[in-house]
Design a protein around this motif. Structure first.
Motif, short mmCIF file in Angstrom:
data_model
loop_
_atom_site.label_atom_id
_atom_site.label_comp_id
_atom_site.label_asym_id
_atom_site.label_seq_id
_atom_site.Cartn_x
_atom_site.Cartn_y
_atom_site.Cartn_z
N ARG A 1 52.45 122.65 66.46
CA ARG A 1 53.85 122.34 66.75
C ARG A 1 54.62 123.76 66.50
O ARG A 1 55.22 124.16 67.27
CB ARG A 1 54.36 121.20 66.27
CG ARG A 1 54.00 119.95 66.90
CD ARG A 1 55.01 118.86 66.74
NE ARG A 1 54.77 118.35 65.28
CZ ARG A 1 55.80 117.85 64.58
NH1 ARG A 1 56.96 118.02 65.04
NH2 ARG A 1 55.66 117.63 63.50
N ASN B 1 47.01 115.99 60.13
CA ASN B 1 48.35 116.52 60.10
C ASN B 1 48.72 118.11 59.95
O ASN B 1 49.42 118.58 60.81
CB ASN B 1 49.09 115.79 58.60
CG ASN B 1 49.35 114.42 58.60
OD1 ASN B 1 49.35 113.75 59.69
ND2 ASN B 1 49.67 114.08 57.67
N CYS C 1 55.89 114.44 73.83
CA CYS C 1 55.44 115.81 73.17
C CYS C 1 54.65 116.31 74.56
O CYS C 1 54.44 115.62 75.18
CB CYS C 1 54.51 115.21 72.28
SG CYS C 1 52.89 114.65 72.46
N LYS D 1 48.39 119.29 63.40
CA LYS D 1 49.29 118.97 64.35
C LYS D 1 50.54 119.89 64.02
O LYS D 1 51.36 120.30 64.63
CB LYS D 1 49.90 117.49 63.90
CG LYS D 1 48.84 116.32 64.55
CD LYS D 1 49.15 115.16 63.95
CE LYS D 1 48.18 114.02 64.54
NZ LYS D 1 48.53 112.70 63.87
N TYR D 2 50.88 120.10 62.60
CA TYR D 2 51.79 121.05 62.15
C TYR D 2 51.74 122.34 62.54
O TYR D 2 52.55 123.07 63.19
CB TYR D 2 51.92 121.18 60.76
CG TYR D 2 52.28 119.83 60.10
CD1 TYR D 2 52.78 118.73 60.45
CD2 TYR D 2 51.85 119.68 58.45
CE1 TYR D 2 53.38 117.79 59.60
CE2 TYR D 2 52.28 118.37 57.83
CZ TYR D 2 52.84 117.39 58.35
OH TYR D 2 53.18 116.49 57.63
N LEU E 1 50.35 114.56 68.81
CA LEU E 1 51.03 115.60 68.09
C LEU E 1 51.93 115.48 66.58
O LEU E 1 52.47 116.36 66.20
CB LEU E 1 51.69 116.76 68.89
CG LEU E 1 50.90 117.28 70.05
CD1 LEU E 1 51.48 118.24 70.65
CD2 LEU E 1 49.47 118.03 69.43
N GLY E 2 52.06 114.27 66.21
CA GLY E 2 52.71 113.97 64.95
C GLY E 2 54.27 113.76 65.38
O GLY E 2 54.99 113.83 63.98
#
Lengths: 152, 152
Positions: free
Chosen positions: B11, B4, A105, B7-8, A94-95
């Motif tokens: 989250r 990315n 995470c 993932k952003y 999840l980065g």
DNA sequence: CAAAAAAAAGATATTTTTATCTTGAATTAT
DNA sequence: ATAATTCAAGATAAAAATATCTTTTTTTTG
């Protein structure tokens, strides 16, 4: 997880491991066709892999790429390191910059075992062994290849 | 596996699920700081997610982003579909165009169970449920967040 | 109502990845 | 030797992903 470049590289090396040796070299054109990958791009990759001793090559008529016995002692992980670097592979699903058991995470405990399994598969086996398992368990490297193996 | 951007997005939504509601909206600036993501990029993402009803927003002073009850009924998988599309996620780990049980790539039987687990985690739970599990099991969304949760 | 705050929209920029092309060098078969 | 073949090297191009910037619109508060 792995870049296209890295996937191409892994499949190429496994392909060469199965079908090539010092006396039976294979040209980029053939490899690219068999694995259904872009030819000039693969050429660049093989060039890099050759420079870094993961693949062997000779020029001229009947030249081409092949895996030497030394090349076969390497692991898939060596390829990953060479093309993508380890960082990319180790990144959190999840980065998160520091995802680990201590501050996991939300999917850490699903992703971590998978990564470990892949890692040990990639790192702890030589290309030679990896390849023999591929043959023994009827795995495939491309759809073309799949048909070829079926017909064998 | 996930971009990315995706993932952003995941989250951010989990963050909003934990910390926001109709009466407590949060601006991009704050979210980006908390999750340590590039602010204008995240703004674009949230814009897209809002347009697609995965996130809610209001403009003006005390405006910002939040998750409505309806938004919380969505799943993580809905986010993935919205940002990356399913194709990307389903791709073979080694890049075969049709890797499956019938013609598996060399790591198919390692990758497939993992994908299924992640998929069921992402698809079969609402954001609401996913979030409460995060809280119950002390998972983190960022390192800043981690510290924040610890101090709570 | 005016000013400020915040998202929406659209344009632009940068970086990375993927891919191609051209020329040069080495090898081998004839 | 020479021509053909094949990889090596370097330059370039195209596409995708990531990131930023500017202007507009909406909303709220004073």
């Amino acid at each position: 997880m792995l870049s296209n470049a890295c996937k191409y590289a892994i499949r190429s090396i496994l392909y060469l491991s199965i079908y090539s040796d010092k006396t039976n070299k294979i040209g980029v054109k053939k490899i690219a066709e068999e694995l259904e990958t872009p030819q000039p791009f693969l050429a660049k990759l093989l060039q890099q892999l050759t420079k870094n001793k993961l693949v062997s090559s000779t020029k001229g008529p009947n030249g081409g790429f092949y895996l030497s016995d030394e090349n076969r002692e390497n692991s898939i992980w060596d390829i990953v390191e060479n093309i993508d670097g380890v960082k990319k592979f180790n990144q959190c699903f999840l980065g998160l910059s520091k995802c680990e058991d201590a501050n996991p995470c939300p999917v850490h405990y699903i992703a971590a075992p998978f990564k470990n399994k892949i890692l040990s598969d990639f790192r702890d086996k030589s290309i030679a062994r990896f390849t023999s398992e591929i043959i023994d368990t009827n795995k495939v490297l491309s759809l073309k290849d799949y048909d070829a193996l079926k017909l064998d």
